[in-house]
Design an enzyme around this catalytic site. Structure first.
Site, mmCIF file in Angstrom:
data_model
loop_
_atom_site.group_PDB
_atom_site.id
_atom_site.type_symbol
_atom_site.label_atom_id
_atom_site.label_comp_id
_atom_site.label_asym_id
_atom_site.label_seq_id
_atom_site.Cartn_x
_atom_site.Cartn_y
_atom_site.Cartn_z
ATOM 1 N N SER A 77 26.554 -2.712 17.380
ATOM 2 C CA SER A 77 27.418 -2.042 16.921
ATOM 3 C C SER A 77 28.622 -2.842 15.856
ATOM 4 O O SER A 77 29.067 -2.181 14.859
ATOM 5 C CB SER A 77 28.563 -1.605 18.090
ATOM 6 O OG SER A 77 28.727 -2.510 18.857
ATOM 7 N N HIS A 84 36.120 -3.667 18.806
ATOM 8 C CA HIS A 84 35.241 -3.572 17.359
ATOM 9 C C HIS A 84 36.062 -3.859 16.063
ATOM 10 O O HIS A 84 37.307 -3.612 16.121
ATOM 11 C CB HIS A 84 34.413 -2.166 17.562
ATOM 12 C CG HIS A 84 33.432 -2.084 18.356
ATOM 13 N ND1 HIS A 84 33.516 -1.888 19.637
ATOM 14 C CD2 HIS A 84 32.184 -2.483 18.149
ATOM 15 C CE1 HIS A 84 32.621 -1.980 20.295
ATOM 16 N NE2 HIS A 84 31.439 -2.288 19.418
#
Length: 269
Positions: A44, A251
């Protein structure tokens, strides 16, 4: 021909030659970049989760136009760009699902991988929802996995990349530290836990860098680029816990991709 005219004529010839050589060099440089066949693999952090602007065709992989591979491709116009990085990917997923675009003509490969193998998501879930002692125990388990199992997993995926793309320059990117210790956060995890999580990221990066080097790959440490932009810094390039979109928690934001990951990749590509 008078001396002054001779000097002027000679200077013109010299200037023309310099401009011609410079122009040729610039053209050759542009051509060499555009001739690159580039493939972006990984998890990711490479697909761009957290940065938005996802390609609907990528489905749950959540490949973003704001991820560093897409930003690099947009700036450099390679002759081909294979983008197979996928949210949640582990080393086995890369081997099973992402290596299709690689070939003997591949010139450049990027990858971030290993965080999911080591249980990144479970570590953060445990630390957010359970006690400090349970969190620290889970981090210790992850570190043990990095010692005993991850090196072999990385060797396997790196060898698979080299087999399919024997001439490629392979750039392996690491993970940032999540937290600024003693920063602006007044609630949430303790600084003891935040320090342990940062230490686990460093531990993972150290192991990844060693395995990358042993395969002749280039490792990029992005922690310096993210310094001053961690969670609790007041200028974060990382999402903190996001209950509305839990998958984007921890993230990089779009700024983290462009300001943290892209410069690191640019320096090594």
């Amino acid at each position: 021909m008078k001396m002054s005219r001779l000097v002027a004529f000679s200077s013109s010839l010299l200037l023309g030659a310099v401009l011609a050589l410079t122009g040729a060099a610039t053209a050759n440089a542009a051509q060499s970049v555009q001739a690159v066949d580039y493939v972006a693999l990984g998890d990711s952090y490479s697909s761009g989760v957290g940065s938005g602007s996802y390609d609907s065709a990528s489905g749950d992989c959540k490949r973003s136009t704001k991820a560093y591979p897409a930003l690099w491709a947009a700036a450099n116009s390679p002759s081909s760009f294979g983008f197979t990085a996928c949210s949640g990917a582990r080393t086995g997923d890369v081997k099973a699902n992402q290596l299709g675009p690689l070939s003997a003509s591949t010139d450049l490969v990027s990858i971030s991988i290993g965080g999911n193998d080591a249980g990144f998501s479970d570590v953060m879930t445990t630390c957010v929802l359970q006690s400090e002692a349970t969190c620290l125990s889970r981090i210790a388990t992850a570190r043990s996995y990095v010692d005993t199992t991850l090196p072999g997993n990385l060797d396997s995926v790196y060898s698979a990349i080299r087999t399919k793309a024997p001439s490629a320059h392979v750039v392996v990117l690491g993970y940032p530290r999540f937290y600024k210790i003693g920063g602006s956060c007044v609630v949430g995890l303790s600084d003891k836990v935040r320090t342990a999580i940062n230490g686990a990221a460093d531990y993972l990066n150290t192991t990844t860098a060693k395995r990358a080097a042993d395969h002749g790959f280039t490792f990029v440490d992005v922690t310096g680029n993210f310094t001053g932009h961690e969670i609790c810094s007041g200028s974060a390039w990382l999402h903190s816990l996001n209950w509305l979109n839990i998958g984007e928690s921890y993230h990089p934001t779009a700024a983290g991709q462009s300001g943290g990951y892209l410069p690191g990749f640019n320096s090594a590509a």
